[in-house]
Design an enzyme around this catalytic site. Sequence first.
Site, short mmCIF file in Angstrom:
data_model
loop_
_atom_site.label_atom_id
_atom_site.label_comp_id
_atom_site.label_asym_id
_atom_site.label_seq_id
_atom_site.Cartn_x
_atom_site.Cartn_y
_atom_site.Cartn_z
N HIS A 169 35.57 1.40 29.20
CA HIS A 169 35.26 1.96 27.63
C HIS A 169 34.28 2.92 27.42
CE1 HIS A 169 36.74 -1.80 25.38
NE2 HIS A 169 36.89 -2.07 26.59
N ASP A 377 29.41 9.67 25.03
CA ASP A 377 29.91 8.52 24.43
C ASP A 377 31.25 8.37 24.78
OD1 ASP A 377 29.80 5.87 23.05
OD2 ASP A 377 28.68 6.73 21.35
O1 F6P Z 1 31.03 -0.39 25.09
C1 F6P Z 1 30.17 -0.27 25.93
C2 F6P Z 1 29.40 -1.56 26.25
O2 F6P Z 1 28.65 -1.30 27.31
C3 F6P Z 1 30.28 -2.89 26.32
O3 F6P Z 1 30.81 -3.09 27.60
C4 F6P Z 1 29.16 -3.87 26.11
O4 F6P Z 1 29.43 -5.23 25.85
C5 F6P Z 1 28.63 -2.96 25.01
O5 F6P Z 1 28.51 -1.78 25.20
C6 F6P Z 1 27.10 -3.58 24.60
O6 F6P Z 1 26.28 -3.71 25.62
P1 F6P Z 1 25.63 -4.97 26.45
O7 F6P Z 1 26.73 -5.87 26.45
O8 F6P Z 1 25.20 -4.57 27.58
O9 F6P Z 1 24.63 -5.38 25.48
#
Ligand code: F6P
Length: 469
Positions: A169, A377
């Site tokens: 992602h 991003d």
């Molecule tokens: O989209 C990128 C990402 O790192 C996801 O994998 C993740 O779930 C989200 O952002 C939010 O971050 P986190 O799970 O570390 O809170």
Amino acid sequence: KKSTKKNAKEFDFIVVSNRLPVDRVRNADGKDDWRRSPGGLVTALGPVMAKSDGAWVGWHGAPGEKLDAFGHENMKLIPVELSAEEVELYYEGFANATLWPLYHDVIAPPEFHRTWWEAYRTVNKRFADAVAHSAAQGAIVWVQDYQLQLVPKYLREARPDLQIGFFNHIPFPPLEIYAQLPWRRALLEGLLGADLLGFQRPNDASNFLRCVRRYVNATVKQNQITIGERTVRAGAFPISIDTAQISALAATPEVQERAKQIRRDLGNPKTVLLGVDRLDYTKGIRHRLKAFSELLEEGRLNVGDVTLIQVASPSRERVESYRMLREEVEGTVGRINGTFDTIQHTAVRYLHHSYPLAEMVALYLAADVMLVTALRDGMNLVAKEYVATRANNDGALVLSEFTGAADQLRQALLINPHDIDGLKDSMMAAVEISASESARRMRLMRRQILDHDVERWSQEFLSSLRSKT
Ligand code: F6P
């Protein structure tokens, strides 16, 4: 919530990500509850999984708690347990203080610690075991994101019968940056356990292929990698949103009324600017605040006429660089408001919260200008969500060219967030845009995301995985 505990090896389709779509939280009354997890991954995959009868394997956000499989809003969720120490070493450490900054242009310096890497391996093995235990013979498994790059390899070793896809992602860095990682070869070999590797932009896929060529004993021809008997493919599959769901929410009278109320509560400024981000140093929040405060300073914008709403949802709060960022952003907001607020009006309405989707849509509707100023991003789904709410083809999107979304939303006001003067000029152009110009741009952008929604994204990835070509 009814329990949907299944027999082992039952599911023909499994998605696995670090986080489940809901986090376990404790309410004020002491009862356990569930809250939507932060971030773009859940925004995209939630609607896909709600329509599928597969299972979702992931962590439930509470350290040290072991939970059985359960059902939630039409989804079958299989929790993976992480100890408090693993949260610190694997999640906060390797995933978010090594890989995250390394994959985002080293905006913050990545840290390399062997204990973090060990924990990353252990936890990736556990995720792979959880999937191996729940997947039916020949099932399709779709592994998500940078936290789980070793899962494809572990899973193939345990279950060679499975078809394995992986989607990243976030960006995949250029070779010259990736090269810093002490475990660069092992990580690539982990990914190469998959049959198909998906990336957000063609650039991410070619960065990855270059790294494979350099560090792995494999033959790379165009998007095909041959290692021994196996062929692995890599390509770009830009992710999107559930456009119909967001448009439908934006059309409800309750949400529209809420949007009007938000503007009234702000004192009905002529122009509402909006930023919506996880509080992350990749998002360019400081650059946006700097540009906004200079515009106020120079009198090109005036408090009372304009307000900036900045939603900064709490994220990774125990990681040092995130703590420092919060201090800085909140200090800056305090300085701007202290300088420019009047008794009646505020310059920046800063909200360190996360909100339910309906409230987010009301905020998008209330905003004349959406500011997406990320320094890097993978995609940025906030930009797409804003466009999805603009049924009247009004509003303006200021969008960083360093987002994946900039490849698709070509009619946005594209900016380089490092160029503060350029950013200020684009913000002014957005504030002053004519109705006809904004309609021309918005119409084309809306067509793009109506055609390319998240359903199409998942179908394209999964049919490519099945077709083996
Ligand atoms: O989209 C990128 C990402 O790192 C996801 O994998 C993740 O779930 C989200 O952002 C939010 O971050 P986190 O799970 O570390 O809170």
